[in-house]
Motif scaffolding. Sequence first.
Motif, mmCIF file in Angstrom:
data_model
loop_
_atom_site.group_PDB
_atom_site.id
_atom_site.type_symbol
_atom_site.label_atom_id
_atom_site.label_comp_id
_atom_site.label_asym_id
_atom_site.label_seq_id
_atom_site.Cartn_x
_atom_site.Cartn_y
_atom_site.Cartn_z
ATOM 1 N N VAL A 140 0.667 -0.797 -0.078
ATOM 2 C CA VAL A 140 -0.113 -0.169 0.227
ATOM 3 C C VAL A 140 0.647 1.168 -0.149
ATOM 4 O O VAL A 140 1.525 1.203 0.951
ATOM 5 N N VAL A 141 0.562 1.900 -1.407
ATOM 6 C CA VAL A 141 1.080 3.536 -0.865
ATOM 7 C C VAL A 141 0.040 4.332 -1.144
ATOM 8 O O VAL A 141 0.088 4.118 -1.576
ATOM 9 N N PRO A 142 0.335 5.388 0.519
ATOM 10 C CA PRO A 142 -1.080 6.056 0.459
ATOM 11 C C PRO A 142 -1.336 7.109 -0.002
ATOM 12 O O PRO A 142 -2.227 8.194 -0.234
ATOM 13 N N GLY A 143 0.142 7.562 -0.960
ATOM 14 C CA GLY A 143 0.027 8.875 -1.367
ATOM 15 C C GLY A 143 1.333 9.328 -1.981
ATOM 16 O O GLY A 143 2.601 8.470 -2.104
ATOM 17 N N ASP A 144 2.086 10.246 -2.817
ATOM 18 C CA ASP A 144 3.440 10.615 -4.074
ATOM 19 C C ASP A 144 4.183 11.970 -3.148
ATOM 20 O O ASP A 144 3.440 12.641 -3.025
ATOM 21 N N ILE A 145 4.944 11.413 -3.004
ATOM 22 C CA ILE A 145 5.947 12.278 -2.939
ATOM 23 C C ILE A 145 6.890 12.912 -4.164
ATOM 24 O O ILE A 145 7.418 12.128 -5.068
ATOM 25 N N THR A 146 6.938 14.106 -4.022
ATOM 26 C CA THR A 146 7.639 14.718 -5.451
ATOM 27 C C THR A 146 8.527 15.852 -4.778
ATOM 28 O O THR A 146 8.498 16.496 -3.555
ATOM 29 N N LEU A 147 9.565 15.127 -5.252
ATOM 30 C CA LEU A 147 11.075 16.805 -4.430
ATOM 31 C C LEU A 147 12.082 16.641 -5.751
ATOM 32 O O LEU A 147 11.585 15.936 -6.772
ATOM 33 N N THR A 148 13.023 18.023 -5.879
ATOM 34 C CA THR A 148 13.321 17.694 -7.356
ATOM 35 C C THR A 148 14.771 17.804 -6.589
ATOM 36 O O THR A 148 15.092 18.060 -5.172
ATOM 37 N N VAL A 149 16.010 16.721 -7.192
ATOM 38 C CA VAL A 149 17.354 16.722 -6.747
ATOM 39 C C VAL A 149 18.337 16.759 -7.278
ATOM 40 O O VAL A 149 18.075 16.318 -8.739
ATOM 41 N N ASP A 150 18.972 17.861 -7.193
ATOM 42 C CA ASP A 150 19.831 17.935 -8.324
ATOM 43 C C ASP A 150 19.405 18.087 -9.710
ATOM 44 O O ASP A 150 19.623 17.859 -10.702
ATOM 45 N N GLY A 151 18.425 18.808 -10.181
ATOM 46 C CA GLY A 151 17.990 19.354 -10.965
ATOM 47 C C GLY A 151 17.445 18.649 -11.830
ATOM 48 O O GLY A 151 15.948 18.521 -12.767
ATOM 49 N N ARG A 152 16.186 17.304 -11.181
ATOM 50 C CA ARG A 152 15.868 16.859 -11.051
ATOM 51 C C ARG A 152 14.269 15.971 -11.195
ATOM 52 O O ARG A 152 14.583 15.948 -9.869
ATOM 53 N N ALA A 153 13.308 16.172 -11.491
ATOM 54 C CA ALA A 153 12.112 16.039 -11.006
ATOM 55 C C ALA A 153 12.334 14.414 -10.229
ATOM 56 O O ALA A 153 11.917 13.924 -11.463
ATOM 57 N N TYR A 154 10.887 14.055 -9.296
ATOM 58 C CA TYR A 154 11.354 12.692 -9.379
ATOM 59 C C TYR A 154 10.146 12.469 -8.291
ATOM 60 O O TYR A 154 9.613 14.061 -7.761
ATOM 61 N N THR A 155 9.351 11.292 -8.818
ATOM 62 C CA THR A 155 7.557 11.310 -7.460
ATOM 63 C C THR A 155 8.411 10.015 -7.349
ATOM 64 O O THR A 155 8.213 8.748 -7.707
ATOM 65 N N LEU A 156 8.611 10.026 -6.149
ATOM 66 C CA LEU A 156 8.824 8.645 -5.351
ATOM 67 C C LEU A 156 7.173 7.804 -4.168
ATOM 68 O O LEU A 156 6.168 8.889 -4.638
ATOM 69 N N SER A 157 7.267 6.822 -4.539
ATOM 70 C CA SER A 157 6.464 5.436 -3.843
ATOM 71 C C SER A 157 7.117 4.722 -2.200
ATOM 72 O O SER A 157 8.134 4.399 -2.452
ATOM 73 N N ALA A 158 6.144 5.365 -1.762
ATOM 74 C CA ALA A 158 6.768 5.374 -0.084
ATOM 75 C C ALA A 158 5.568 4.618 0.004
ATOM 76 O O ALA A 158 4.441 4.807 0.580
ATOM 77 N N PHE A 159 5.746 3.381 1.161
ATOM 78 C CA PHE A 159 4.448 2.221 1.732
ATOM 79 C C PHE A 159 4.321 2.721 2.744
ATOM 80 O O PHE A 159 5.387 2.669 4.050
ATOM 81 N N ASP A 160 3.230 2.507 3.076
ATOM 82 C CA ASP A 160 2.836 2.551 4.472
ATOM 83 C C ASP A 160 3.588 1.069 4.659
ATOM 84 O O ASP A 160 2.839 -0.125 5.732
ATOM 85 N N ASP A 161 4.256 1.438 6.133
ATOM 86 C CA ASP A 161 4.467 -0.063 7.290
ATOM 87 C C ASP A 161 4.015 0.716 8.483
ATOM 88 O O ASP A 161 4.861 1.593 9.333
ATOM 89 N N ASP A 162 3.272 0.140 9.142
ATOM 90 C CA ASP A 162 2.913 0.428 10.218
ATOM 91 C C ASP A 162 2.475 1.363 10.608
ATOM 92 O O ASP A 162 2.617 2.020 11.526
ATOM 93 N N GLY A 163 2.033 2.164 10.159
ATOM 94 C CA GLY A 163 0.982 3.679 9.897
ATOM 95 C C GLY A 163 2.416 4.658 9.533
ATOM 96 O O GLY A 163 2.252 6.051 9.523
ATOM 97 N N THR A 164 3.489 4.242 9.186
ATOM 98 C CA THR A 164 4.536 5.116 8.516
ATOM 99 C C THR A 164 4.897 5.458 7.643
ATOM 100 O O THR A 164 4.944 4.238 7.122
ATOM 101 N N LEU A 165 5.638 6.109 6.863
ATOM 102 C CA LEU A 165 5.592 5.940 5.348
ATOM 103 C C LEU A 165 7.482 4.856 5.527
ATOM 104 O O LEU A 165 7.720 6.071 6.333
ATOM 105 N N LEU A 166 7.447 4.612 4.653
ATOM 106 C CA LEU A 166 8.718 3.898 4.810
ATOM 107 C C LEU A 166 9.532 4.214 3.053
ATOM 108 O O LEU A 166 8.614 3.071 2.048
ATOM 109 N N LEU A 167 10.401 4.147 2.891
ATOM 110 C CA LEU A 167 10.664 4.593 1.467
ATOM 111 C C LEU A 167 12.160 3.778 1.244
ATOM 112 O O LEU A 167 13.218 3.918 2.074
ATOM 113 N N VAL A 168 12.277 3.081 -0.311
ATOM 114 C CA VAL A 168 13.295 2.007 -0.376
ATOM 115 C C VAL A 168 13.901 2.577 -1.556
ATOM 116 O O VAL A 168 12.787 3.116 -2.617
#
Length: 246
Positions: A140-168
């Motif tokens: 389960v991925v409850p939302g999208d995380i968007t940011l720009t790193v070194d000029g490149r845009a990313y949309t990251l998927s962090a999954f729900d780990d017992d109520g905490t967002l865990l990014l792999v």
Amino acid sequence: MSNAVSHAAPDRAPIDPAEGWDAWRAERHRALTSPTGNLALVETRWAPTGEVPDVEEARAGLPGTVTVTTLQRTDRVTGEDEHGLRFWDADAPAIRHFDRVDTFPYDPAWVLEASYTPVAGARRIAFEHIRDNGGSRDLVVPGDITLTVDGRAYTLSAFDDDGTLLLVFGDPTNGDITYGAGRFLFVRRTDDESRVVLDFNQAFVPPCGFSDQYNCPMPPRQNRFHLPVEAGEKLPVFRDGFDAQH
């Protein structure tokens, strides 16, 4: 007018981020070497489909250093529940040979704010797992995380780990400098529901870097950075040539 003296506590000085990071590292070491920490897992045993193992029966005759716990997962093919046992040994060879986890120096430049957009419903995304021979499991991925790193845009998927967002996530350091299958990072929420913080100084080696009895998720394509993330943990270090991937 009253001459009573106020006993209000003085304002506390803000915690230095580098000191907070040192405390995080100390807590990581304590957790890794605890009786049910990552280093202590010596066996994961799955029961045949439809059966529920007996914990007390499994514990009978084992040394006092061993703890037995239950776990459950869904069969990737049939969708049925599978039940298993985990055996943790406080005197495991990995604990006795463990020295430390090497890290990059603390770098405030790797504390990044990002936008967070919740997604309605239980959206599930396929994550490959290290012991599934190329197979994937939906998380389960409850939302999208968007940011720009070194000029490149990313949309990251962090999954729900017992109520905490865990990014792999993965990056070019994986393999030679950091754990080959990628690293994990807990995403910190803020008072603003649309903002989160990614402190890559607290990126950590996943459980499968300390015991081959774990089945860790691997970074999906969208979670792979193009530049080296030179922050957080690198690799565990063991004494006497011990290899956790035994």
